[in-house]
Enzyme design. Structure first.
Site, PDB file in Angstrom:
ATOM      1  N   CYS A 151      -0.011   3.584  -6.070  1.00  0.00           N
ATOM      2  CA  CYS A 151      -0.793   2.470  -5.544  1.00  0.00           C
ATOM      3  C   CYS A 151      -2.054   3.013  -4.880  1.00  0.00           C
ATOM      4  O   CYS A 151      -2.003   4.032  -4.187  1.00  0.00           O
ATOM      5  CB  CYS A 151       0.086   1.770  -4.509  1.00  0.00           C
ATOM      6  SG  CYS A 151      -0.807   0.723  -3.406  1.00  0.00           S
ATOM      7  N   GLY A 165       0.745  -1.259   0.000  1.00  0.00           N
ATOM      8  CA  GLY A 165       0.000   0.000   0.000  1.00  0.00           C
ATOM      9  C   GLY A 165       0.770   1.301   0.000  1.00  0.00           C
ATOM     10  O   GLY A 165       0.157   2.352  -0.193  1.00  0.00           O
ATOM     11  N   GLY A 212       3.025   2.517  -2.151  1.00  0.00           N
ATOM     12  CA  GLY A 212       3.538   2.978  -3.448  1.00  0.00           C
ATOM     13  C   GLY A 212       2.919   4.282  -3.930  1.00  0.00           C
ATOM     14  O   GLY A 212       1.753   4.577  -3.651  1.00  0.00           O
TER      15      GLY A 212
HETATM   16  P1  5GP Z   1       7.044   3.886  -5.267  1.00  0.00           P
HETATM   17  O1  5GP Z   1       8.534   3.841  -5.200  1.00  0.00           O
HETATM   18  O2  5GP Z   1       6.555   4.407  -6.583  1.00  0.00           O
HETATM   19  O3  5GP Z   1       6.430   4.614  -4.098  1.00  0.00           O
HETATM   20  O4  5GP Z   1       6.537   2.376  -5.123  1.00  0.00           O
HETATM   21  C1  5GP Z   1       6.895   1.367  -6.026  1.00  0.00           C
HETATM   22  C2  5GP Z   1       6.192   0.097  -5.634  1.00  0.00           C
HETATM   23  O5  5GP Z   1       4.762   0.251  -5.712  1.00  0.00           O
HETATM   24  C3  5GP Z   1       6.442  -1.077  -6.562  1.00  0.00           C
HETATM   25  O6  5GP Z   1       7.693  -1.662  -6.403  1.00  0.00           O
HETATM   26  C4  5GP Z   1       5.289  -2.008  -6.215  1.00  0.00           C
HETATM   27  O7  5GP Z   1       5.551  -2.773  -5.058  1.00  0.00           O
HETATM   28  C5  5GP Z   1       4.173  -1.029  -5.891  1.00  0.00           C
HETATM   29  N1  5GP Z   1       3.209  -0.931  -7.010  1.00  0.00           N
HETATM   30  C6  5GP Z   1       3.472  -0.734  -8.312  1.00  0.00           C
HETATM   31  N2  5GP Z   1       2.324  -0.664  -9.038  1.00  0.00           N
HETATM   32  C7  5GP Z   1       1.327  -0.835  -8.159  1.00  0.00           C
HETATM   33  C8  5GP Z   1      -0.088  -0.890  -8.314  1.00  0.00           C
HETATM   34  O8  5GP Z   1      -0.661  -0.695  -9.369  1.00  0.00           O
HETATM   35  N3  5GP Z   1      -0.795  -1.147  -7.165  1.00  0.00           N
HETATM   36  C9  5GP Z   1      -0.189  -1.348  -5.959  1.00  0.00           C
HETATM   37  N4  5GP Z   1      -0.953  -1.644  -4.917  1.00  0.00           N
HETATM   38  N5  5GP Z   1       1.143  -1.263  -5.791  1.00  0.00           N
HETATM   39  C10 5GP Z   1       1.883  -1.018  -6.879  1.00  0.00           C
END
Ligand code: 5GP
Length: 347
Positions: free
Chosen positions: A182, A177, A179
């Protein structure tokens, strides 16, 4: 029904307290770490940062540039087989994870690529690492690839971190959660504040001599520093590495002073409608999208962003007197700066 009332924290809820130090310059600190992996016994040394296995950031070009800094890239799982074979047979393949989910097709494709090229790191990735079937896949991949470092996730609690390590994972990926693209917390109500998840899971993993990778929620170099402070062995980044030349995404141009200038680039979650339309022909009727599509500013080569991240981590280390990245969590004291985690939905 039960309610847990212990305080759980996110990156924004804390700051790292400075400590007396004999280190005078940032050049006196070493941001590389050396690991020996639990199940494979193999060793790796580098800057423990991993580009997320998302369409936009998990690219071969990213692996090439990040590899120059000793960092790693988890390739997204949608590259065609011949391209993957060629890549893993090249020198860039040494800096990359082969990513897959749990479908029979995913497992077959891995077998076929691994037969033709050496795969050093495997990233077994599902949105919900709590499913029984996931543990079985981890066991199977462990048995089939005894020499590959296996990273598996995502989970957010110590019990499941231990279960994954015992099933064969060398590294457990932490985060449900947090991300930037996300929407799981908003859509399902499920999640766990990321800093606390890292602290608790790192403690569980280290007790078994395994490692954790903090995945998601870092929005600035200071968050990466906090993740290491919390005990993360590796940090995975999506949003912070988006918007660069090494990414796979559509660039938006604007006319400025008679010139066409790149201003923005698309970035989307792997469970967003954009990703599902691209890879599975749309959102299945029984599920809701748990990711969104955004535009990030275009920022040129990822070299500049890597310099900022590594510079931020180096500087944090001089503030707390840690000469080596390994010492960071031992020397970290977090100061709580918010009364309550209020903006739990993040980005
Ligand atoms: P960020 O660095 O952008 O905050 O987080 C990256 C991470 O978000 C990814 O490695 C993956 O675990 C998560 N993530 C990527 N796409 C999605 C999505 O569509 N839904 C959710 N729940 N998590 C995502």
């Amino acid at each position: 029904m039960r309610i847990e009332t212990d305080v759980k924290l996110d990156f924004k809820d804390v700051l790292i307290r400075p400590k007396r130090s004999t280190l005078n310059t940032r050049s006196a600190v070493d941001v590389d770490r050396a690991f020996r992996f639990l199940h494979t016994g193999s060793e790796w040394k580098g800057f423990p940062l991993i580009a997320a296995n998302m369409d936009v950031t998990g690219t071969m070009a990213m692996a090439h540039t990040l590899g120059k800094h000793g960092a790693l890239t988890a390739l997204h799982k949608h590259y065609p087989e011949p391209k993957l074979i060629e890549f893993f047979a090249s020198s860039d393949g040494r800096h990359a994870f082969y990513s897959l989910g749990t479908t029979a097709g995913d497992v077959r494709k891995l077998a076929s690529v691994a037969k033709a090229a050496p795969i050093r790191f495997i990233c077994l990735d599902v949105a919900n690492g709590y499913a029984e079937k996931f543990l079985e896949t981890v066991k199977r991949v462990r048995d089939d690839y005894p020499n590959a470092v296996v990273m598996a996730g995502n989970v957010v609690t110590g019990d499941m971190t231990e279960a994954l390590i015992l099933a064969g994972a060398d590294i457990v990926k932490i985060g449900i959660g947090p991300g930037s693209v996300c929407t799981t917390r908003r859509v399902t109500g499920v999640g766990y504040p990321q800093l606390s998840a890292i602290i608790e899971c790192a403690d569980a993993a280290h007790g078994l001599k395994g490692q954790v990778c903090a995945d998601g929620g870092c929005t600035a170099p200071g968050d990466v520093a906090k993740a290491y402070g919390a005990g993360a062995d590796f940090v995975m980044l999506g949003g912070m590495l988006a918007g660069h030349d090494e990414c796979d995404g559509q660039i938006r141009f604007e006319e400025r002073g008679g010139e066409k200038v790149a201003v923005g680039m698309t970035f989307y979650g792997m469970s967003s409608e954009t990703a599902m339309r691209k890879h599975s022909g749309g959102v299945a009727h029984y599920r809701a999208a748990e990711g969104k599509t955004v535009e990030t500013p275009y920022r040129g080569s990822v070299e500049g962003t890597m310099a900022e991240i590594m510079g931020g981590v180096r500087s944090m280390m001089t503030y707390i007197g840690a000469a080596h990245l390994k010492e960071v969590s031992k020397r970290t004291t977090f100061v709580r700066v918010t009364a309550q985690t209020n903006d739990v939905f993040g980005g």
